[in-house]
Design a protein around this motif. Sequence first.
Motif, PDB file in Angstrom:
ATOM      1  N   LEU A 163      65.955   4.362  79.632  1.00 50.22           N
ATOM      2  CA  LEU A 163      67.296   3.846  79.935  1.00 50.22           C
ATOM      3  C   LEU A 163      67.599   2.562  79.183  1.00 50.22           C
ATOM      4  CD1 LEU A 163      67.409   4.462  83.800  1.00 50.22           C
ATOM      5  CD2 LEU A 163      68.641   5.741  82.039  1.00 50.22           C
ATOM      6  N   PHE A 164      66.577   1.715  79.006  1.00 48.93           N
ATOM      7  CA  PHE A 164      66.779   0.412  78.373  1.00 48.93           C
ATOM      8  C   PHE A 164      65.794   0.234  77.215  1.00 48.93           C
ATOM      9  CE2 PHE A 164      67.711  -0.265  82.982  1.00 48.93           C
ATOM     10  CZ  PHE A 164      69.093  -0.402  82.871  1.00 48.93           C
ATOM     11  N   ALA A 178      70.392  -9.556  74.974  1.00 54.48           N
ATOM     12  CA  ALA A 178      71.731  -9.200  75.456  1.00 54.48           C
ATOM     13  C   ALA A 178      71.649  -8.570  76.838  1.00 54.48           C
ATOM     14  CB  ALA A 178      72.399  -8.221  74.479  1.00 54.48           C
ATOM     15  N   ARG A 179      72.772  -8.542  77.510  1.00 50.39           N
ATOM     16  CA  ARG A 179      72.853  -7.897  78.818  1.00 50.39           C
ATOM     17  C   ARG A 179      72.456  -6.431  78.687  1.00 50.39           C
ATOM     18  NH1 ARG A 179      77.332  -9.678  79.791  1.00 50.39           N
ATOM     19  NH2 ARG A 179      76.801 -11.375  81.209  1.00 50.39           N
ATOM     20  N   PHE A 221      70.826   2.946  77.396  1.00 47.89           N
ATOM     21  CA  PHE A 221      70.605   3.578  76.088  1.00 47.89           C
ATOM     22  C   PHE A 221      71.009   2.699  74.898  1.00 47.89           C
ATOM     23  CE2 PHE A 221      71.719   7.000  79.158  1.00 47.89           C
ATOM     24  CZ  PHE A 221      70.440   7.506  79.322  1.00 47.89           C
ATOM     25  N   ARG A 222      71.206   1.413  75.121  1.00 46.06           N
ATOM     26  CA  ARG A 222      71.519   0.506  74.024  1.00 46.06           C
ATOM     27  C   ARG A 222      70.301  -0.371  73.734  1.00 46.06           C
ATOM     28  NH1 ARG A 222      76.938  -3.009  74.110  1.00 46.06           N
ATOM     29  NH2 ARG A 222      77.737  -0.875  74.143  1.00 46.06           N
ATOM     30  N   LYS A 223      69.885  -0.410  72.468  1.00 45.79           N
ATOM     31  CA  LYS A 223      68.681  -1.149  72.109  1.00 45.79           C
ATOM     32  C   LYS A 223      68.823  -2.637  72.407  1.00 45.79           C
ATOM     33  CE  LYS A 223      65.167  -1.667  68.560  1.00 45.79           C
ATOM     34  NZ  LYS A 223      64.680  -1.265  67.223  1.00 45.79           N
TER      35      LYS A 223
END
Length: 215
Positions: free
Chosen positions: A19-20, A148-149, A153-155
């Motif tokens: 997820l992260f 970053a916050r 699914f965002r690197k």
Amino acid sequence: MKGFFRFVKALFFLPGKLLFPTKVVNKQALLKKGPVVTVSNHLCWADVVLVGVNIPGYRRIMAKKEIGKNRFIRWCATHMGIILIDRGKADMQALRTSVKALKSGDILEIFPEGTRNKDGDNLQEVKGGAAMLAIKGDAYIQPIMIYARARFFRKNYLYVAEPFKLTEFAGQLLDNVQLERAGTVVAEKMLEAQEALHAYVDAKKRKKKRAEQAE
């Protein structure tokens, strides 16, 4: 406590990674044995997951006592070794527990901004608690900064900074003035680590852009 901590960490490991997705930068600088106080910026609820999943080893986490209002969460927190602290007052019991943990060689994880920082580029006021615990526990401080916050699914990136000690404050009376000075040192080291992380990510973006233009 360590066994249950590892169980929960294993439970969240794969979902957290999927997820992260997160890259740990300068991981070789990570201290694996205490006494160490790790300090991180606080951007969202998932920060503990990001650090817990991507940084190896057992660590005692300091968290606000409000999370213990739910019985099940309080039970889990207690069995994981999480230290619940009342941020609205001088919670001496939590502070004594934290210092004792450091003196026994544990790693203590703190988000010294206290509350979530909605402006990720600037640190909020860093409280003196992390500094006080490190001084009283004769511990290193190691910033672990979040880029970053967290978003699904965002690197993302974590930056492990070089550890340091507040030796200049050892043996001194820790009044409000000294704690403010010590807290300032911690904030400056966190800002340095944040700048190094942003420089690393910016360099990667430039490299990627040049590669795309060359195709």
